[in-house]
Motif scaffolding. Sequence first.
Motif, PDB file in Angstrom:
ATOM      1  N   HIS A   1      56.156  39.263  30.567  1.00  0.00           N
ATOM      2  CA  HIS A   1      55.339  39.952  29.568  1.00  0.00           C
ATOM      3  C   HIS A   1      53.891  40.050  30.057  1.00  0.00           C
ATOM      4  O   HIS A   1      53.237  41.080  29.888  1.00  0.00           O
TER       5      HIS A   1
ATOM      6  N   SER B   1      53.720  47.412  25.581  1.00  0.00           N
ATOM      7  CA  SER B   1      54.985  47.343  24.830  1.00  0.00           C
ATOM      8  C   SER B   1      55.768  48.647  24.860  1.00  0.00           C
ATOM      9  O   SER B   1      56.976  48.645  24.643  1.00  0.00           O
ATOM     10  N   HIS B   2      55.117  49.765  25.151  1.00  0.00           N
ATOM     11  CA  HIS B   2      55.810  51.056  25.161  1.00  0.00           C
ATOM     12  C   HIS B   2      56.615  51.301  26.440  1.00  0.00           C
ATOM     13  O   HIS B   2      57.404  52.250  26.501  1.00  0.00           O
TER      14      HIS B   2
ATOM     15  N   SER C   1      59.539  51.158  28.945  1.00  0.00           N
ATOM     16  CA  SER C   1      60.968  50.874  28.764  1.00  0.00           C
ATOM     17  C   SER C   1      61.791  51.556  29.865  1.00  0.00           C
ATOM     18  O   SER C   1      61.250  52.250  30.720  1.00  0.00           O
ATOM     19  N   GLY C   2      63.083  51.322  29.817  1.00  0.00           N
ATOM     20  CA  GLY C   2      64.011  51.985  30.728  1.00  0.00           C
ATOM     21  C   GLY C   2      63.772  51.647  32.184  1.00  0.00           C
ATOM     22  O   GLY C   2      63.433  50.520  32.546  1.00  0.00           O
TER      23      GLY C   2
ATOM     24  N   PHE D   1      60.365  50.245  33.167  1.00  0.00           N
ATOM     25  CA  PHE D   1      60.240  48.819  32.853  1.00  0.00           C
ATOM     26  C   PHE D   1      60.914  47.978  33.934  1.00  0.00           C
ATOM     27  O   PHE D   1      60.363  46.971  34.386  1.00  0.00           O
ATOM     28  N   GLU D   2      62.091  48.391  34.371  1.00  0.00           N
ATOM     29  CA  GLU D   2      62.809  47.667  35.426  1.00  0.00           C
ATOM     30  C   GLU D   2      62.005  47.661  36.728  1.00  0.00           C
ATOM     31  O   GLU D   2      61.941  46.636  37.420  1.00  0.00           O
TER      32      GLU D   2
END
Length: 114
Positions: free
Chosen positions: A15, A73-74, A76-77, A80-81
């Motif tokens: 995080h 926090s936005h 993703s997918g 994010f990886e």
Amino acid sequence: MIEIVVERNSNHTIHSFSMSGHAESGPYGQDIVCAGASAVSLGAVNGISALCNIELDVDMSDNGGYLRCTVPSHVSGRVFEDVQLLLEGMLVSLHSIAEEYGDYMTIAENQGGE
């Protein structure tokens, strides 16, 4: 001493991370521990910006000695990886430095609940 703290979410992803302090392993301008840790961490932040096309939330002191980066926090997918892969690579490199120069750098990983 450089103190690095990695905050992980409940799913074990990173995080945020922070670095504070100075290694003081050598004279100013010749401190290889500080230079190495700085290069690895800033290289990861810059790599995420350039390769993932996102900006981490960054807080840094003007005189050095403090860096905190948080994954927005936005994210993703796949992005994010990719961010996680680059941050985990950064952490591997920092652990390598800490293994060799443990008197000048510590790393703590905290498991959060997010």
